[in-house]
Design a protein around this motif. Structure first.
Motif, mmCIF file in Angstrom:
data_model
loop_
_atom_site.group_PDB
_atom_site.id
_atom_site.type_symbol
_atom_site.label_atom_id
_atom_site.label_comp_id
_atom_site.label_asym_id
_atom_site.label_seq_id
_atom_site.Cartn_x
_atom_site.Cartn_y
_atom_site.Cartn_z
ATOM 1 N N ALA A 44 -4.990 -9.327 -65.330
ATOM 2 C CA ALA A 44 -3.923 -9.429 -66.330
ATOM 3 C C ALA A 44 -4.526 -9.710 -67.708
ATOM 4 O O ALA A 44 -4.120 -9.097 -68.710
ATOM 5 N N GLU A 45 -5.495 -10.612 -67.761
ATOM 6 C CA GLU A 45 -6.128 -10.938 -69.042
ATOM 7 C C GLU A 45 -6.793 -9.699 -69.643
ATOM 8 O O GLU A 45 -6.632 -9.409 -70.835
ATOM 9 N N LYS A 46 -7.520 -8.947 -68.833
ATOM 10 C CA LYS A 46 -8.175 -7.728 -69.328
ATOM 11 C C LYS A 46 -7.146 -6.720 -69.812
ATOM 12 O O LYS A 46 -7.290 -6.131 -70.887
ATOM 13 N N TYR A 47 -6.104 -6.495 -69.016
ATOM 14 C CA TYR A 47 -5.080 -5.514 -69.366
ATOM 15 C C TYR A 47 -4.419 -5.864 -70.696
ATOM 16 O O TYR A 47 -4.320 -5.030 -71.596
ATOM 17 N N TYR A 48 -3.959 -7.095 -70.824
ATOM 18 C CA TYR A 48 -3.223 -7.469 -72.034
ATOM 19 C C TYR A 48 -4.140 -7.625 -73.250
ATOM 20 O O TYR A 48 -3.728 -7.324 -74.372
ATOM 21 N N THR A 49 -5.387 -8.046 -73.047
ATOM 22 C CA THR A 49 -6.323 -8.114 -74.170
ATOM 23 C C THR A 49 -6.572 -6.712 -74.712
ATOM 24 O O THR A 49 -6.567 -6.505 -75.934
ATOM 25 N N LYS A 50 -6.758 -5.731 -73.819
ATOM 26 C CA LYS A 50 -6.943 -4.347 -74.261
ATOM 27 C C LYS A 50 -5.716 -3.811 -74.986
ATOM 28 O O LYS A 50 -5.817 -2.865 -75.750
ATOM 29 N N ASN A 51 -4.568 -4.422 -74.740
ATOM 30 C CA ASN A 51 -3.326 -3.975 -75.362
ATOM 31 C C ASN A 51 -2.880 -4.882 -76.514
ATOM 32 O O ASN A 51 -1.712 -4.875 -76.899
ATOM 33 N N GLY A 52 -3.822 -5.647 -77.064
ATOM 34 C CA GLY A 52 -3.578 -6.363 -78.304
ATOM 35 C C GLY A 52 -3.018 -7.764 -78.203
ATOM 36 O O GLY A 52 -2.501 -8.291 -79.186
ATOM 37 N N TYR A 53 -3.124 -8.390 -77.045
ATOM 38 C CA TYR A 53 -2.646 -9.770 -76.895
ATOM 39 C C TYR A 53 -3.821 -10.739 -76.880
ATOM 40 O O TYR A 53 -4.904 -10.403 -76.394
ATOM 41 N N ILE A 54 -3.595 -11.934 -77.370
ATOM 42 C CA ILE A 54 -4.504 -13.054 -77.163
ATOM 43 C C ILE A 54 -3.962 -13.765 -75.929
ATOM 44 O O ILE A 54 -2.775 -14.104 -75.886
ATOM 45 N N VAL A 55 -4.804 -13.952 -74.922
ATOM 46 C CA VAL A 55 -4.318 -14.443 -73.628
ATOM 47 C C VAL A 55 -4.864 -15.821 -73.300
ATOM 48 O O VAL A 55 -6.074 -16.039 -73.313
ATOM 49 N N PHE A 56 -3.940 -16.752 -73.014
ATOM 50 C CA PHE A 56 -4.295 -18.039 -72.420
ATOM 51 C C PHE A 56 -4.117 -17.877 -70.917
ATOM 52 O O PHE A 56 -3.074 -17.409 -70.473
#
Length: 124
Positions: A44-56
């Motif tokens: 999930a972290e990889k997916y959303y980081t690639k899509n422009g999110y900063i992930v906690f």
């Protein structure tokens, strides 16, 4: 006149910093932190980081319920939730603490997303 220039410069720096700091939405991923779920959080972290999110995301998985730092980690989770724009439920199992986080997110008006790697890969 010097103080006015200084104030204007500081105001401009604050505006620029605000634009930089708010450029990417912040996501807090939640769910069951049993050791076998760690890879789902990584995906999930990889997916959303690639899509422009900063992930906690959680750092510790499979914690002992008697860990002396557990209340600190819980408080940190609450603070992350308060700082984020979006909450992502990563695991299918929704236990008591995850349910509580979802309720907190709803009460705070946060967007809630349910992660599914296979479905999300279609849009990658």
């Amino acid at each position: 006149a010097k103080n006015v220039k200084k104030t204007i410069i500081l105001d401009m720096k604050a505006i620029v910093m605000n634009e930089v700091l708010n450029k990417f939405p912040i996501m807090h991923s939640i769910g069951s932190t049993k050791i076998e779920n760690e890879q789902q959080f990584i995906d999930a972290e990889k997916y959303y980081t690639k899509n422009g999110y900063i992930v906690f995301k959680p750092i510790f998985f499979g914690l002992d319920k008697n860990d002396k730092r557990l209340s600190m980690y819980t408080d940190m989770c609450t603070q992350k939730l308060n700082m984020c724009d979006v909450v992502c439920v990563v695991t299918e199992h929704i236990g008591e603490s995850t349910r509580k986080r979802i309720e907190q997110a709803m009460e705070s008006g946060k967007e809630i997303i349910y992660f599914n790697l296979e479905r999300n890969k279609q849009y990658d």
